[in-house]
Scaffold this motif. Structure first.
Motif, short mmCIF file in Angstrom:
data_model
loop_
_atom_site.label_atom_id
_atom_site.label_comp_id
_atom_site.label_asym_id
_atom_site.label_seq_id
_atom_site.Cartn_x
_atom_site.Cartn_y
_atom_site.Cartn_z
N UNK A 98 36.87 22.04 -15.21
CA UNK A 98 37.22 21.12 -14.13
C UNK A 98 38.59 21.47 -13.59
N UNK A 99 38.82 21.07 -12.34
CA UNK A 99 40.08 21.44 -11.70
C UNK A 99 40.25 22.94 -11.62
N UNK A 100 39.14 23.64 -11.38
CA UNK A 100 39.15 25.11 -11.50
C UNK A 100 39.54 25.82 -10.21
N UNK A 101 39.87 25.07 -9.17
CA UNK A 101 40.20 25.72 -7.91
C UNK A 101 41.60 26.27 -7.83
N UNK A 102 42.47 25.89 -8.78
CA UNK A 102 43.85 26.36 -8.73
C UNK A 102 44.49 26.24 -10.10
N UNK A 103 45.68 26.80 -10.23
CA UNK A 103 46.50 26.62 -11.41
C UNK A 103 45.85 26.97 -12.72
N UNK A 104 46.04 26.09 -13.71
CA UNK A 104 45.53 26.35 -15.06
C UNK A 104 44.01 26.49 -15.05
N UNK A 105 43.33 25.65 -14.28
CA UNK A 105 41.87 25.71 -14.25
C UNK A 105 41.36 27.04 -13.72
N UNK A 106 41.96 27.52 -12.65
CA UNK A 106 41.54 28.80 -12.08
C UNK A 106 41.82 29.95 -13.04
N UNK A 107 43.01 29.92 -13.65
CA UNK A 107 43.35 30.98 -14.61
C UNK A 107 42.40 30.94 -15.80
N UNK A 108 42.06 29.75 -16.26
CA UNK A 108 41.15 29.63 -17.41
C UNK A 108 39.76 30.14 -17.06
N UNK A 109 39.26 29.74 -15.90
CA UNK A 109 37.95 30.24 -15.47
C UNK A 109 37.95 31.75 -15.39
N UNK A 110 39.05 32.32 -14.87
CA UNK A 110 39.14 33.78 -14.77
C UNK A 110 39.14 34.45 -16.12
N UNK A 111 39.89 33.89 -17.06
CA UNK A 111 39.94 34.51 -18.40
C UNK A 111 38.58 34.43 -19.09
N UNK A 112 37.92 33.29 -18.98
CA UNK A 112 36.62 33.14 -19.64
C UNK A 112 35.60 34.09 -19.02
#
Length: 708
Positions: free
Chosen positions: A455-469
């Motif tokens: 959740x909150x994956x459009x920017x910041x920590x969420x985007x970085x986390x989605x990218x790493x996963x």
């Protein structure tokens, strides 16, 4: 050469009826060799139309003269698609290059069909130079046939004739003497010699129908070979259409008609995690759901169970679909709990039957059983669920079963469908050469087979986390209240098949449920959920309004609860455990000024971690949290005004707020989104398999936030 029945049109390059290959454009052909350029162009055109051959199926070849780099003399070599890859995207690097004279000399040392597998190792001794890609099992077919250009393809229309009970007679009726029937034989050196003999015995033939398998065509030029391939395919299509019956699968059974779309998709989302959990009994699988008209029509017909039980025939099909699917034998309107119980019973039966199949044919040197779970599950009224180690493999398995449906349709339209027998399927499925091919596959990434929802994956920590996963192999659903930012972030990660966006307000339970339904229909379910959505308003107590308090608690306390509840439902339905990770904050521990609402909401999240770890551990679900310090760069929270408020509070310039936070830490380092993403990966990748109910600080060392 290459004559056909007089008056029959042979090009047939009309637009594809069932769609193009999964590609955005025909690959550029960049090579200095005109023979190779022509061969690649032919491969791309044939492979781009799935009526011609299935994904990664078939191969093409060309023979031509090159100068021997040592003697300078002209030598005939063959370029042929190597093992793996797809015709529509074939490149020069995907070709094997062999010396034709030396390859044909293998016929003099061929020990016979009982030892034909020994010939595969000898192909390496026929390579020209470094030889390019590894030669495929069909190399002998291309090399032994005395034609400059050869195509071997798996068109639905050709396999329909190849799997009809009276296939030889239908082949003669359809093609006359222009195409010759070759009885089923496992791919290999002997099949190559069989086709070569047909070519010599029937000089006017343009190709063959391979019993149970596909077609092979040839020509003196690349253009002639392609025309002959397309003529065989289109002529077979016309024959099946004009001669076939109207309802090859029997009449529609009203009780098996497709559910209305909304009801069908809702049921698919409910069933997908259950089915995926069953299909992951031996190893975790990713799913794909299909409810196109072709599948729904097949499942609505009276003959679908009989035909499904016969299984697929072409080796390329059943190596990906298993020899037969699991078919639910309940009506679409059956209550969900009854469907779930019946699926569990059918799955247990399927596993027992598969083990019995393995034990019937296994010998002392047979590879170990690879898994007894189905790759295809058919649910009348709802659609098809297919499974694989990643989403592409799952999607391709479904595509192959749709190929099989068309094969059955064609065979039943003019005759009766009869695939190759079970013993032959086993010989290929557990072939030592197939086992060797599986061993050559790259080692899977740590999160291959896992599905994440952030959740909150459009920017910041969420985007970085989605990218790493995603980088570590996971399929990712990026949920965000800002649909555009979620879509942009998903596109950066590779788009459909790897990452899909969904608009979701985490304070709305219906939108949260729909986000998980998207995960279920797209990938089969979820394995790890990252509760990251958040916001903050920095105000002292007396300026904090009820609306400020409610907004922050709605997003972070209520939102995390709604997401975790939906995650738990899906993870429990799957029955294979999973991870829920909360992106909490050091503020849930650290008492700072002018931050009551935010810090209280984060403390709420921190205790949710402990409470849920205690409650969900019995289901193998681990719940952990991460406590970052202020992550300024790329943050939607800081960019939304909170950064300016905190900077004003501390008396620093806003652009230097990250530096300010870094200087108050023990390590004097700024915390970035990727550092939090690294911690998420560490928690879910497997090394911390026995850790639950804890919080991992990612704050560069803030003593006041030390956990006690």
């Amino acid at each position: 050469m290459g004559r056909v029945n007089e008056g029959t049109e042979r090009d047939g390059r009309e637009p594809a009826a069932r769609g193009k290959a999964d590609m955005t454009a025909t690959p550029d052909v960049t090579t200095e060799n005109p023979e190779v350029a022509s061969l690649l162009g032919r491969a791309h055109r044939l492979g781009a139309d799935r009526r011609n051959t299935n994904y990664a199926g078939g191969n093409v070849s060309a023979k031509g003269a090159v100068a021997d780099p040592v003697t300078g003399e002209q030598e005939t070599v063959m370029w042929v698609k190597g093992s793996g890859g797809d015709l529509s995207t074939l490149t020069e690097d995907g070709l094997s290059v062999l010396r034709v004279e030396r390859l044909r000399a293998l016929a003099d040392v061929y020990p016979g069909v009982e030892r034909e597998d020994e010939m595969v190792g000898l192909l390496d001794h026929c390579l020209h130079g470094k030889g390019g890609a590894a030669p495929s099992i069909d190399t002998a077919m291309h090399g032994l046939v005395e034609a400059e250009h050869v195509d071997h393809l798996h068109p639905d229309s050709g396999i329909a004739l190849a799997t009809a009970v009276d296939g030889p007679e239908l082949t003669r009726e359809c093609f006359g003497d222009a195409v010759v029937w070759v009885p089923w034989r496992r791919p290999g050196f002997q099949l190559g010699t069989d086709i070569a003999e047909v070519r010599r015995a029937h000089p006017h033939a343009v190709g063959v129908i391979l019993g149970g398998h596909g077609i092979t065509a040839w020509g003196a030029t690349s253009e002639e070979c392609e025309r002959n391939s397309l003529w065989i395919i289109r002529t077979a299509q016309r024959f099946l259409s004009e001669r076939g019956g109207a309802e090859p699968f029997g009449p529609v059974v009203d009780e098996y008609r497709a559910l209305p779309a909304a009801q069908r998709h809702s049921r698919a989302a409910e069933l997908a995690p259950v089915i995926r959990g069953l299909a992951s009994t031996d190893r975790r699988q990713v799913g794909d759901y299909c409810d196109d008209e072709q599948v729904l029509d097949f499942l609505s017909r009276g003959e679908h169970r009989r035909l499904a039980a016969l299984g697929t025939s072409c080796p390329d099909h059943f190596l990906r679909t298993k020899i037969r699917p699991l078919v639910l034998d309940l009506l679409p309107a059956t209550p969900l709990d009854e469907v779930v119980e019946r699926l569990k019973e059918l799955h247990a039966d399927y596993r027992r039957e598969y083990r019995a199949y393995y034990e019937r044919y296994a010998t002392d040197d047979t590879p170990a059983m690879r898994g007894a779970d189905p790759a295809i599950v058919l649910v009348p009224g709802v659609g098809m669920f297919s499974f694989g180690t990643d989403h592409q493999t799952a999607r391709v398995a479904g595509e192959f079963y749709r190929n099989a449906i068309e094969v059955m349709r064609g065979a039943e339209a003019v005759s009766r469908y009869r695939p190759i027998d079970e013993a032959e399927k086993f010989r290929i499925e557990y072939w030592a050469l197939e086992e060797a091919k599986l061993r050559r596959r790259p080692r899977p990434r740590p999160l291959t087979g896992r599905i994440a929802l952030v959740t909150g994956a459009g920017s910041g920590i969420g985007k970085a986390t989605a990218g790493r996963l995603a980088a570590e192999g996971a399929c990712v659903v990026l949920a965000d209240i800002d649909a555009e930012s979620a879509a942009a972030a998903a596109a950066e990660l590779g788009g459909p098949g790897r990452a899909v966006p969904v608009r979701a307000d985490v304070t709305d339970q219906d939108e949260v449920a729909e986000a998980f339904a998207v995960a279920a229909r797209t990938f089969g379910g979820v394995d790890l959920v990252v509760n990251n959505a958040g916001l903050s308003l920095s105000k002292p107590l007396l300026e904090t309004t009820v609306a400020d308090w409610d907004r922050q608690h709605d997003v972070m306390a209520r939102g995390s609860f709604l997401v975790a509840r939906e995650a738990a439902r899906m993870l429990i339905a799957q029955g294979v455990g999973g991870d829920i990770v909360y992106i909490a904050s050091k503020n849930g521990v650290f008492a700072g000024p002018n931050n009551l609402a935010y810090s209280a909401a984060k403390a709420n999240q921190a205790h949710q971690v402990r409470l849920l770890a205690a409650e969900l551990g019995a289901h193998g679900i681990r719940v952990n949290g991460i406590n970052p310090d202020g992550v300024v760069r790329g943050s939607g929270i800081f960019g939304g005004g909170w950064g300016a408020q905190r900077a004003a509070l501390y008396g620093v310039e806003e652009e230097k707020l990250g530096e300010f936070y870094a200087q108050r830490t023990l390590l004097k380092r700024e915390v970035l989104p990727e550092h939090v993403a690294n911690a998420v990966f560490a928690l879910v990748a497997g090394d911390l398999s026995h850790t639950t109910g804890t919080h991992v600080p990612v704050d560069a060392g803030v003593p006041a936030a030390f956990l006690r």
